[in-house]
Design a protein around this motif. Structure first.
Motif, mmCIF file in Angstrom:
data_model
loop_
_atom_site.group_PDB
_atom_site.id
_atom_site.type_symbol
_atom_site.label_atom_id
_atom_site.label_comp_id
_atom_site.label_asym_id
_atom_site.label_seq_id
_atom_site.Cartn_x
_atom_site.Cartn_y
_atom_site.Cartn_z
ATOM 1 N N THR A 1 12.483 -1.844 2.067
ATOM 2 C CA THR A 1 11.763 -1.663 0.808
ATOM 3 C C THR A 1 11.599 -0.179 0.513
ATOM 4 O O THR A 1 11.129 0.570 1.361
ATOM 5 N N VAL B 1 9.683 2.711 -1.529
ATOM 6 C CA VAL B 1 8.426 2.975 -2.215
ATOM 7 C C VAL B 1 8.548 4.358 -2.846
ATOM 8 O O VAL B 1 8.772 5.341 -2.133
ATOM 9 N N VAL C 1 0.679 6.090 2.153
ATOM 10 C CA VAL C 1 1.242 5.927 0.801
ATOM 11 C C VAL C 1 0.617 6.960 -0.143
ATOM 12 O O VAL C 1 1.300 7.567 -0.971
ATOM 13 N N SER D 1 4.118 -7.530 -8.096
ATOM 14 C CA SER D 1 4.722 -7.077 -6.844
ATOM 15 C C SER D 1 4.491 -8.064 -5.722
ATOM 16 O O SER D 1 5.385 -8.322 -4.926
ATOM 17 N N VAL E 1 8.548 -4.656 2.961
ATOM 18 C CA VAL E 1 7.320 -5.176 2.358
ATOM 19 C C VAL E 1 7.679 -6.480 1.644
ATOM 20 O O VAL E 1 8.682 -6.537 0.941
ATOM 21 N N ILE F 1 9.183 -0.860 -4.829
ATOM 22 C CA ILE F 1 7.812 -1.000 -5.321
ATOM 23 C C ILE F 1 7.278 0.400 -5.618
ATOM 24 O O ILE F 1 7.650 1.370 -4.945
ATOM 25 N N ASP G 1 1.486 0.273 -6.942
ATOM 26 C CA ASP G 1 1.392 -1.102 -6.474
ATOM 27 C C ASP G 1 1.276 -1.156 -4.950
ATOM 28 O O ASP G 1 0.533 -1.964 -4.393
ATOM 29 N N MET G 2 2.016 -0.289 -4.273
ATOM 30 C CA MET G 2 1.965 -0.292 -2.802
ATOM 31 C C MET G 2 0.564 0.074 -2.325
ATOM 32 O O MET G 2 0.066 -0.489 -1.346
ATOM 33 N N ALA H 1 -1.662 -2.276 -0.007
ATOM 34 C CA ALA H 1 -2.161 -1.781 1.274
ATOM 35 C C ALA H 1 -3.671 -1.949 1.368
ATOM 36 O O ALA H 1 -4.198 -2.352 2.405
ATOM 37 N N SER I 1 -2.239 -5.946 2.968
ATOM 38 C CA SER I 1 -0.870 -5.831 3.462
ATOM 39 C C SER I 1 -0.849 -4.817 4.601
ATOM 40 O O SER I 1 -1.385 -3.730 4.489
#
Lengths: 423, 423
Positions: free
Chosen positions: B239, B241, B217, B257, B179, B196, B200-201, B205, B209
């Protein structure tokens, strides 16, 4: 109107146009008042392409994963076929072999059907659906793994479902008009057979006729399911295979069903076998232990002077090397002189009920071959079949000669009938 | 060493070479002492090709049969992958979604997982196998029909299996290194994010993203399964998560982020809505009844003189026509003036924990956009995200400006940190 099982081969559903044409044919059967179960093969060359892919990732693809791979082919064709039918305004549901209740043993790549429990198919039919079933595949009884049925598997799926669902008929749609009195590529005047008995069809299938495989006919005979082999392109009446003629169709009275030929076999001769009990058994045990199926087996009387005899048999060319290896190992024990291997042979077979009780049949057969200048190397007969092995190069000439001699040519006034009315 | 779930996307297994490369990577994990479960997507463009085929036989392919069709893709890739692994001398077994115990609801084409019962997977692992599972598919609880999980389904399969099997980590292998702080195609200086948080992910998303989808997630956060997004080509660390930094990895302290953008949405403005209770509700009910998910929703205070207000929202462009139709029907009842539809918009979002309590973040964000000459049409904020809507033509300029302003460029000495240590 009862339940009909229809089976469509890969050439009938090779592309979107083919699938739509087949969908229309299926809907026609439904409109005629039938409940319809359809068994479908993978599209065109899909299976070959998957096999090719497998070869690219692994030199010896086989077993469980190979079955998982190959069954993707039917999954694609059956789903597309169901969509095409829905698009014509009729309800259809597709089912994998497992969902359709095709239960097999655990022998991957060539599993055998041991039970059929089509509860979901029955429900789908009762709800007004056309049921589409993946051919060629099942699920193993013990491990619940996906299996494939091997060669001719889709035809066998169709017949097995027809039996389990008590269908009126199992229609096998293909790219030819039916079963012919000889291979039309060899004999221009070959005629389509309107009806043939299970017994004759079995002999034709095991003598080289490619339209139906032995396995599917055997299954149909055991459960007495009439098969109708016909073209998915022409829509014409094809060939009925059954115990008894169907309804008011016209039945050919000739006892000779047709001439089949096969160039896929090789011949092995075991030379100089001591003619005493147990020798032949030792030879055939060695071949059987190597998992090789033999076809014709011939042994002449031994020459009195030597007490030695020769044993010949035919087998698929692909098994030749393995058979020779197995036999070499028995050489010391059995005490034969040598082995001869010959893969330039052809087998020509005449099939028809009642020939054993009509000596004229055999005589006419050999006269025809003699007149055509064809030399005969092996002879084997059954109740309803005569087979000979000749040189491969003579095969077309031999088939045409026999076909003509028995009045099977399409411009003959009538087929030659031996022994009165035939049956 | 514990259990690892690895997921490989279609680009990683696009051809035989890719499958063999992935097989080697899987075997390496096994050699390192892990139990390995692999979730695999269909090869390359297979799914698109199947969709194309479906379109050729039926103009509106959907539902049960469409799922049956699409699941053929994973069946092919998983079987080939198992073969490739066996060819490296390790045991592998492939499983369909159904065999792997992925139980879903009955909503075809976008089913949701409601249970995972991986008994067969556990058995296969205990027997020393690597287990290969078809992504994207399951079986419906009530009807036992094959279902597909819709977009991002394979990632979700992987996380769901990781949760059910109590895996150490769910590794998502893809064709990028992880990411990034922004889309590297837009921002040349974008940096890979080492770690991350789930929160935040999720915001990244849902802000455009593409590397991980919101759904996967969300599932991972609920069951606290660390995800490691990484390249199947490079083998580099990607990355992570998770809720907490893993072990001794270095954690970025910056609160920001990354910057995400999205040009797939359109904007609808309902102009002149009477500012009284129930009006907005009537509008959103109409849209919801049309099964349309809205993204940003903005309403300004009404102009005192007229008592009318405007309500704007964004939604996928593909749903635009449907939304307009639904809203037109409510016009008389609600009494608004007119509808405006605009699909030339872009959404730019800045994501990072703690920004709400650091006023400097918002100020820097808008200053960067102003300096870049980008006009702002809508604003929406959450606890850890600011999003704005701009003209579509301004999107790249806007993303680059924000990325630089927050010190995210790869040649910056250090990311800008607001409020001290971040967390």
């Amino acid at each position: 109107m009862g339940l009909v099982v229809q089976k469509y081969g890969g050439s009938s559903v090779a592309d979107a146009e083919g699938i739509k044409r087949v969908a229309k044919r299926i809907v026609d059967a439904k409109k005629n008042g039938h409940q319809v179960v359809v068994v479908v093969s993978a599209m065109g060359d899909t299976t070959d392409e998957l096999i090719d892919l497998a070869g690219q990732v692994s030199p010896i693809p086989a077993g469980r994963e190979f079955d998982m791979l190959l069954t993707a082919g039917e999954r694609i064709s059956m789903a597309l076929l169901a969509m095409a039918i829905k698009n014509l305004g009729h309800e259809a549901q597709s089912f994998t072999g497992s969902q359709a209740g095709v239960i097999t043993d655990s022998v991957h790549n060539k599993a055998r059907i041991i039970d059929v429990t089509p509860g979901r198919i029955r429900t789908a039919l009762d709800e007004g659906n056309i049921a589409i079933v993946a051919g060629f595949q099942g699920v193993s009884q013990d491990k619940k793994d996906i299996t494939t049925l091997g060669r001719g598997g889709s035809d066998t799926t169709a017949v097995a479902l027809a039996a389990a669902l008590d269908a009126e008929v199992c229609e096998i749609y293909t790219d030819v008009d039916g079963v012919f009195t000889a291979d039309p590529r060899v004999v221009k005047k070959a005629r389509k057979i309107d009806w043939i008995s299970f017994g004759d069809m079995l002999e034709l299938a095991s003598s080289g006729s490619k339209v139906l495989l032995h396995r599917c006919v055997e299954y149909a005979r055991r459960y007495n399911i009439p098969i109708h082999v016909r073209s998915s392109f022409s829509g014409l009446q094809g060939t009925w295979v059954s115990n008894e003629p169907q309804g008011d169709r016209k039945v050919e009275q000739a006892i000779i069903s047709g001439v089949a030929h096969d160039t896929s076999e090789a011949k092995i001769t075991v030379v100089g076998v001591p003619d005493k009990p147990g020798e032949a058994a030792a030879i055939f045990r060695a071949v059987a232990d190597a998992q090789i199926n033999l076809d014709m087996i011939v042994q002449n009387v031994s020459a009195a002077a030597t007490g030695l005899t020769d044993i010949s048999f035919t087998l698929p060319k692909a098994e030749g090397r393995k058979a020779i290896d197995a036999l070499e190992k028995t050489k010391a024990g059995v005490g034969f002189d040598s082995l001869r291997y010959d893969d330039q042979i052809a087998k020509i077979s005449l099939v028809g009920a009642g020939m054993k009780t009509n000596p004229g049949v055999t005589a006419t057969f050999f006269e025809a071959l003699t007149d055509a200048g064809v030399n005969i190397e092996l002879i084997s007969t059954s109740e309803i079949r005569i087979s000979v092995v000749t040189r491969a190069e003579d095969v077309n000439e031999a088939v045409r000669a026999v076909h003509t001699a028995f009045g099977l040519d399409s411009d003959s006034d009538e087929a030659v009938v031996y022994g009165g009315t035939g049956r």
